[in-house]
Design a protein around this motif. Structure first.
Motif, PDB file in Angstrom:
ATOM      1  N   THR A  32      36.068  35.776  38.779  1.00  0.00           N
ATOM      2  CA  THR A  32      37.480  35.681  38.424  1.00  0.00           C
ATOM      3  C   THR A  32      38.226  34.997  39.562  1.00  0.00           C
ATOM      4  O   THR A  32      37.720  34.893  40.678  1.00  0.00           O
ATOM      5  CB  THR A  32      38.109  37.073  38.205  1.00  0.00           C
ATOM      6  OG1 THR A  32      38.027  37.808  39.439  1.00  0.00           O
ATOM      7  CG2 THR A  32      37.395  37.844  37.104  1.00  0.00           C
ATOM      8  N   GLY A  33      39.434  34.562  39.298  1.00  0.00           N
ATOM      9  CA  GLY A  33      40.287  34.003  40.339  1.00  0.00           C
ATOM     10  C   GLY A  33      39.877  32.610  40.781  1.00  0.00           C
ATOM     11  O   GLY A  33      39.249  31.860  40.025  1.00  0.00           O
ATOM     12  N   GLN A  34      40.225  32.294  42.030  1.00  0.00           N
ATOM     13  CA  GLN A  34      39.982  30.955  42.571  1.00  0.00           C
ATOM     14  C   GLN A  34      39.430  31.045  43.993  1.00  0.00           C
ATOM     15  O   GLN A  34      39.673  32.015  44.689  1.00  0.00           O
ATOM     16  CB  GLN A  34      41.281  30.132  42.647  1.00  0.00           C
ATOM     17  CG  GLN A  34      42.038  29.961  41.370  1.00  0.00           C
ATOM     18  CD  GLN A  34      43.018  31.089  41.118  1.00  0.00           C
ATOM     19  OE1 GLN A  34      43.528  31.706  42.050  1.00  0.00           O
ATOM     20  NE2 GLN A  34      43.273  31.383  39.858  1.00  0.00           N
ATOM     21  N   ILE A  35      38.737  29.982  44.376  1.00  0.00           N
ATOM     22  CA  ILE A  35      38.371  29.774  45.769  1.00  0.00           C
ATOM     23  C   ILE A  35      39.442  28.857  46.335  1.00  0.00           C
ATOM     24  O   ILE A  35      39.709  27.788  45.782  1.00  0.00           O
ATOM     25  CB  ILE A  35      36.976  29.132  45.917  1.00  0.00           C
ATOM     26  CG1 ILE A  35      35.885  30.001  45.288  1.00  0.00           C
ATOM     27  CG2 ILE A  35      36.689  28.822  47.394  1.00  0.00           C
ATOM     28  CD1 ILE A  35      35.606  31.299  46.002  1.00  0.00           C
ATOM     29  N   ASN A  85      42.110  38.141  42.633  1.00  0.00           N
ATOM     30  CA  ASN A  85      43.134  38.512  41.656  1.00  0.00           C
ATOM     31  C   ASN A  85      44.094  37.375  41.315  1.00  0.00           C
ATOM     32  O   ASN A  85      45.015  37.551  40.537  1.00  0.00           O
ATOM     33  CB  ASN A  85      43.908  39.747  42.129  1.00  0.00           C
ATOM     34  CG  ASN A  85      44.590  39.538  43.462  1.00  0.00           C
ATOM     35  OD1 ASN A  85      44.687  38.416  43.963  1.00  0.00           O
ATOM     36  ND2 ASN A  85      45.052  40.631  44.054  1.00  0.00           N
ATOM     37  N   GLY A  86      43.900  36.197  41.915  1.00  0.00           N
ATOM     38  CA  GLY A  86      44.694  35.026  41.569  1.00  0.00           C
ATOM     39  C   GLY A  86      46.164  35.111  41.944  1.00  0.00           C
ATOM     40  O   GLY A  86      46.990  34.425  41.344  1.00  0.00           O
ATOM     41  N   ASN A  87      46.501  35.893  42.975  1.00  0.00           N
ATOM     42  CA  ASN A  87      47.909  36.024  43.352  1.00  0.00           C
ATOM     43  C   ASN A  87      48.357  34.981  44.371  1.00  0.00           C
ATOM     44  O   ASN A  87      49.496  35.012  44.831  1.00  0.00           O
ATOM     45  CB  ASN A  87      48.213  37.438  43.852  1.00  0.00           C
ATOM     46  CG  ASN A  87      47.531  37.761  45.166  1.00  0.00           C
ATOM     47  OD1 ASN A  87      46.732  36.989  45.684  1.00  0.00           O
ATOM     48  ND2 ASN A  87      47.829  38.934  45.691  1.00  0.00           N
ATOM     49  N   GLY A  88      47.474  34.064  44.746  1.00  0.00           N
ATOM     50  CA  GLY A  88      47.850  32.971  45.631  1.00  0.00           C
ATOM     51  C   GLY A  88      47.851  33.294  47.107  1.00  0.00           C
ATOM     52  O   GLY A  88      48.266  32.476  47.920  1.00  0.00           O
TER      53      GLY A  88
END
Length: 136
Positions: A32-35, A85-88
């Protein structure tokens, strides 16, 4: 006429092309999310006191991620983290300890403080380079 032809040849000269700096991120446990990756030139207070030359965000779809940077030959360092969690932002525990997986070029593992640029330095020549970073 010959002058313009020479300029065209120069434009396609291998001396003007960027090398490919490929970063393979391994050990991605959650899909999930990003690198989020920062590419740095030599600087003091790496990585917190420096601004990346370029940054990339790549969606996680499996247990590894590949990021390619077109760069001029020279010295670089990579700092990255898995924004699960993709919150930046990099989530942290008490005392600023990272809560989300992270990594540095040369697979540098910080002990009591962050790395220096020289700990993570990677030299890229005209032919490019591929490195692997295992998330901590």
């Amino acid at each position: 006429m010959h002058f313009f032809f020479a300029l065209q040849l120069l434009a396609f000269s291998p001396f003007n092309t960027d090398a490919k700096f490929i970063v393979e991120v391994q050990n991605v446990r959650q899909h999930t999310g990003q690198i989020r990756v920062g590419l740095y030139k030599p600087c003091d207070n790496f990585p917190m006191g420096c601004k990346p030359v370029v940054s990339q965000t790549v969606e996680v779809t499996g247990s590894s991620v590949k990021i390619t940077f077109p760069v001029k030959p020279g010295d670089y360092a990579i700092a990255l983290f898995h924004d699960v969690n993709g919150n930046g932002k990099m989530d942290k525990k008490a005392f600023g300890i990272p809560k989300e997986p992270y990594g540095f070029s040369n697979n540098y593992h910080p002990r009591l403080s962050g790395p220096a640029f020289d700990d993570c330095r990677v030299r890229i020549n005209e032919t490019g380079k591929t490195i692997s970073i295992k998330l901590i």
